[in-house]
Design a protein around this motif. Sequence first.
Motif, mmCIF file in Angstrom:
data_model
loop_
_atom_site.group_PDB
_atom_site.id
_atom_site.type_symbol
_atom_site.label_atom_id
_atom_site.label_comp_id
_atom_site.label_asym_id
_atom_site.label_seq_id
_atom_site.Cartn_x
_atom_site.Cartn_y
_atom_site.Cartn_z
ATOM 1 N N GLU A 133 0.835 -1.201 0.000
ATOM 2 C CA GLU A 133 0.000 0.000 0.000
ATOM 3 C C GLU A 133 0.872 1.255 0.000
ATOM 4 O O GLU A 133 0.641 2.184 -0.776
ATOM 5 N N SER B 29 2.572 1.839 -3.357
ATOM 6 C CA SER B 29 1.653 2.438 -4.337
ATOM 7 C C SER B 29 1.568 3.947 -4.154
ATOM 8 O O SER B 29 1.585 4.704 -5.126
ATOM 9 N N TYR C 35 4.822 5.467 -5.288
ATOM 10 C CA TYR C 35 4.901 5.484 -6.745
ATOM 11 C C TYR C 35 4.139 6.693 -7.296
ATOM 12 O O TYR C 35 4.627 7.385 -8.186
ATOM 13 N N GLN C 36 2.953 6.943 -6.773
ATOM 14 C CA GLN C 36 2.176 8.104 -7.214
ATOM 15 C C GLN C 36 2.933 9.399 -6.936
ATOM 16 O O GLN C 36 2.885 10.341 -7.728
ATOM 17 N N THR D 110 9.671 -3.637 -10.474
ATOM 18 C CA THR D 110 8.451 -3.407 -9.704
ATOM 19 C C THR D 110 7.419 -4.494 -9.978
ATOM 20 O O THR D 110 6.829 -5.047 -9.045
ATOM 21 N N ARG E 284 6.436 -6.822 -6.911
ATOM 22 C CA ARG E 284 5.037 -6.648 -6.480
ATOM 23 C C ARG E 284 4.212 -7.894 -6.783
ATOM 24 O O ARG E 284 3.309 -8.236 -6.027
ATOM 25 N N CYS F 232 2.073 -9.547 -3.955
ATOM 26 C CA CYS F 232 0.611 -9.637 -4.083
ATOM 27 C C CYS F 232 0.120 -11.075 -3.912
ATOM 28 O O CYS F 232 -0.941 -11.306 -3.332
#
Length: 138
Positions: free
Chosen positions: A20, A23, A26-27, A58, A62, A66
């Motif tokens: 989380e 993410s 990354y943004q 990535t 990831r 996941c």
Amino acid sequence: MVKIQNQLTVYQDYISQLLEQLSINYQNTKLERQLIFKKDFSNYDEDFMPLEELELLTVNIRGYACQIEDKGTVNNYKQAIAELKTLSVFNNHTIVQLYNEARSHYPQIQSYISMLDYLRLLVLEYLQIQQNFQPISA
């Protein structure tokens, strides 16, 4: 065995939290990624540009994280362990160049790269613990 299962549960929860946060990080790199994309990389002697290399890492890291988040394991943990050992972001010359440059120009990218490698190490440790405590018949 219960102690190991509890340890794996703690790892699984932490992996979820890192996914989380990764993410979000990354943004937060959007502006820096745009600047890097516009940069001239003719001095790089690699097949892929730094952002492409970062995206490949990535996706792989990831992907394993996941699977652990969703199922508590990966499809082939022996293969995953071997791959995660080689996927160190600091074993990739292009990423190392980007990381070093990020120190002064792209702090969000540098943070993202560090967190990505930390996630890789955590997933690797999780899978190694899991492998060590699998029944012989597995």
